[in-house]
Design an enzyme around this catalytic site. Sequence first.
Site, short mmCIF file in Angstrom:
data_model
loop_
_atom_site.label_atom_id
_atom_site.label_comp_id
_atom_site.label_asym_id
_atom_site.label_seq_id
_atom_site.Cartn_x
_atom_site.Cartn_y
_atom_site.Cartn_z
N LYS A 40 1.06 -1.52 0.13
CA LYS A 40 0.14 0.47 -0.07
C LYS A 40 0.83 1.41 0.29
O LYS A 40 0.53 2.03 -0.99
CB LYS A 40 -0.99 -0.52 1.55
CG LYS A 40 -1.64 -1.08 1.15
CD LYS A 40 -2.87 -1.03 2.37
CE LYS A 40 -3.31 -2.21 2.17
NZ LYS A 40 -4.56 -3.18 3.66
N GLN A 89 -4.51 -1.86 9.54
CA GLN A 89 -4.64 -3.00 9.13
C GLN A 89 -5.29 -4.48 10.17
O GLN A 89 -4.52 -4.21 11.10
CB GLN A 89 -2.86 -3.72 8.25
CG GLN A 89 -3.00 -4.72 7.91
CD GLN A 89 -4.08 -3.95 6.37
OE1 GLN A 89 -3.46 -3.12 5.86
NE2 GLN A 89 -3.82 -5.69 5.88
N ASP A 125 -11.37 2.38 4.33
CA ASP A 125 -11.47 1.18 4.33
C ASP A 125 -12.47 0.89 3.99
O ASP A 125 -13.05 -0.69 3.42
CB ASP A 125 -10.45 0.25 4.92
CG ASP A 125 -9.50 -0.49 5.21
OD1 ASP A 125 -9.22 -0.71 3.91
OD2 ASP A 125 -8.76 -0.29 6.04
N1 GUN Z 1 -6.87 -7.06 6.21
C1 GUN Z 1 -7.19 -7.41 4.80
N2 GUN Z 1 -7.94 -7.50 4.20
C2 GUN Z 1 -7.25 -5.90 4.73
C3 GUN Z 1 -8.06 -3.98 4.21
O1 GUN Z 1 -8.74 -4.32 2.55
N3 GUN Z 1 -8.11 -2.96 5.10
C4 GUN Z 1 -7.37 -3.64 6.14
N4 GUN Z 1 -7.19 -2.59 7.04
N5 GUN Z 1 -7.15 -5.38 6.50
C5 GUN Z 1 -7.37 -5.58 5.57
#
Ligand code: GUN
Length: 294
Positions: free
Chosen positions: A52, A96, A119
């Site tokens: 990211k 995350q 998100d």
């Molecule tokens: N863990 C797995 N997929 C995601 C996501 O799209 N966002 C976040 N914050 N954590 C994740």
Amino acid sequence: MQLLDGKLLSQQIKLEIAEQVRTIKINGGKKPCLAAILVGNNGASETYVASKVKSCQEVGFDSKLIKLPADTTERELLTEINKLNNDDQVDGFIVQLPLPKHIREQKIIEAISPEKDVDGFHPNNMGKLALGLDGFVSATPNGIIEMLKRYNIPTEGKNCVVLGRSNIVGTPMSLLMSRKAYPGNATVTLLHSKSEQLREHLKNADIIIAAIGIPEFLKGNMVKEGAVVVDVGISRVPDASKKSGFTLKGDVKFDEVAPKCSYISPVPGGVGLMTVTSLLLNTLKAATRRHADK
Ligand code: GUN
């Protein structure tokens, strides 16, 4: 059979985003900024967050990575979230998941300001999605929608089976596919661990979105000829022949399923890359909204 090429699409979309960032800067605006909080040292999470941050650099965004130890308390994490909510430099941020067991995930999600929740996990944004209002849609479902759109996959009136009812993928995906829009207007069946006659539902599906997290769950004899299959799975399966010690496996037994499909997304190189790209799209949207409000 045609591949739904997430790599190619995400490169195209990143070029488009980079172009918009250049325009913002030419007009005297500020680069969008995405922050990410990573708690502990889950290997997969570290990889995702690194990707990211790298993608932010590729499109000309600012980024901020906040790494916290595994024994961070819920209160300490809430303090960090509060700082980001009030940090004018930050347009959007993510925490995350998964978090260490001693931290209540839902409490954390609800502490994020909905305007910065790129998100799309906050109940405010999930609620907007359910009502067809403009909010942030979580990155993976949004990436899949973008993929279907850019490949002109017909969805109206089609039978769409979503496998898995997670808050992150299955539930928002089922809402998006049934909304009054393109892609959407599908007849959606959401299958989960308690569903009966799974095979009957799958055999009638024109579109299958597999998001149950069981490696190679979907076999060739479960899919009808000409179906569109989107594989959201990304499980780490031990593999001694690999330097990393694992192979990434999707929810679809690709070799069996692919020959029957009109379109199929591979793992890796499919949905995963689109997820990161759609997080960038959400961040651009958050930045544009915040600066339009000023
Ligand atoms: N863990 C797995 N997929 C995601 C996501 O799209 N966002 C976040 N914050 N954590 C994740």
